[in-house]
Design a protein around this motif. Structure first.
Motif, mmCIF file in Angstrom:
data_model
loop_
_atom_site.group_PDB
_atom_site.id
_atom_site.type_symbol
_atom_site.label_atom_id
_atom_site.label_comp_id
_atom_site.label_asym_id
_atom_site.label_seq_id
_atom_site.Cartn_x
_atom_site.Cartn_y
_atom_site.Cartn_z
ATOM 1 N N ILE A 96 1.433 6.965 -6.556
ATOM 2 C CA ILE A 96 0.276 7.839 -6.762
ATOM 3 C C ILE A 96 0.590 9.271 -6.321
ATOM 4 O O ILE A 96 0.207 10.234 -6.989
ATOM 5 N N SER A 97 1.277 9.433 -5.212
ATOM 6 C CA SER A 97 1.531 10.774 -4.700
ATOM 7 C C SER A 97 2.554 11.536 -5.531
ATOM 8 O O SER A 97 2.681 12.756 -5.387
ATOM 9 N N ARG A 98 3.272 10.867 -6.403
ATOM 10 C CA ARG A 98 4.268 11.528 -7.240
ATOM 11 C C ARG A 98 3.728 11.904 -8.615
ATOM 12 O O ARG A 98 4.426 12.476 -9.417
ATOM 13 N N ILE A 99 2.470 11.585 -8.906
ATOM 14 C CA ILE A 99 1.859 11.925 -10.177
ATOM 15 C C ILE A 99 1.613 13.433 -10.189
ATOM 16 O O ILE A 99 0.966 13.953 -9.279
ATOM 17 N N ALA A 129 0.833 -1.207 0.000
ATOM 18 C CA ALA A 129 0.000 0.000 0.000
ATOM 19 C C ALA A 129 0.866 1.256 0.000
ATOM 20 O O ALA A 129 0.579 2.223 -0.709
ATOM 21 N N LEU A 130 1.945 1.248 0.776
ATOM 22 C CA LEU A 130 2.826 2.417 0.817
ATOM 23 C C LEU A 130 3.577 2.596 -0.501
ATOM 24 O O LEU A 130 3.805 3.728 -0.935
ATOM 25 N N ALA A 131 3.953 1.495 -1.144
ATOM 26 C CA ALA A 131 4.604 1.603 -2.453
ATOM 27 C C ALA A 131 3.642 2.186 -3.486
ATOM 28 O O ALA A 131 4.025 3.048 -4.288
ATOM 29 N N LEU A 132 2.399 1.733 -3.453
ATOM 30 C CA LEU A 132 1.385 2.281 -4.359
ATOM 31 C C LEU A 132 1.136 3.758 -4.042
ATOM 32 O O LEU A 132 1.015 4.579 -4.949
ATOM 33 N N TRP A 133 1.098 4.107 -2.769
ATOM 34 C CA TRP A 133 0.915 5.499 -2.352
ATOM 35 C C TRP A 133 2.079 6.357 -2.835
ATOM 36 O O TRP A 133 1.884 7.500 -3.237
#
Length: 88
Positions: free
Chosen positions: A81-84, A74-78
């Motif tokens: 996503i947060s760097r888009i 979940a943190l890797a996905l976050w």
């Protein structure tokens, strides 16, 4: 699940979120988001571990190994996503 297992899971997930925040850097508001993402990922991983019989790293009723994997995913996905970049 016992109350002790719940508190251990929350503590591990909170430390994962805080560690991610320390690694990635950020403001106070992003700390809250990082910890919430770690909580959700950890408990989804715990649930999946119970459903699929993943027993490695289990501590009593807590599927700790699966929870940690879920939190890390979940943190890797976050992180992605947060760097888009946003428009504007």
């Amino acid at each position: 699940m016992t109350l002790g297992s719940f508190f251990l899971g929350m503590m591990v997930a909170t430390l994962m979120g805080a560690g991610y925040h320390l690694w990635s850097g950020g403001r106070l508001l992003s700390l809250l988001a990082d910890v919430v993402v770690a909580w959700v990922g950890f408990w989804l991983g715990h649930w999946a571990g119970g459903q699929w019989g993943i027993l490695f790293g289990s501590v009593g009723a807590l599927h700790l190994g699966a929870g940690i994997l879920g939190g890390l995913l979940a943190l890797a996905l976050w992180f992605v996503i947060s760097r888009i970049p946003t428009a504007g």
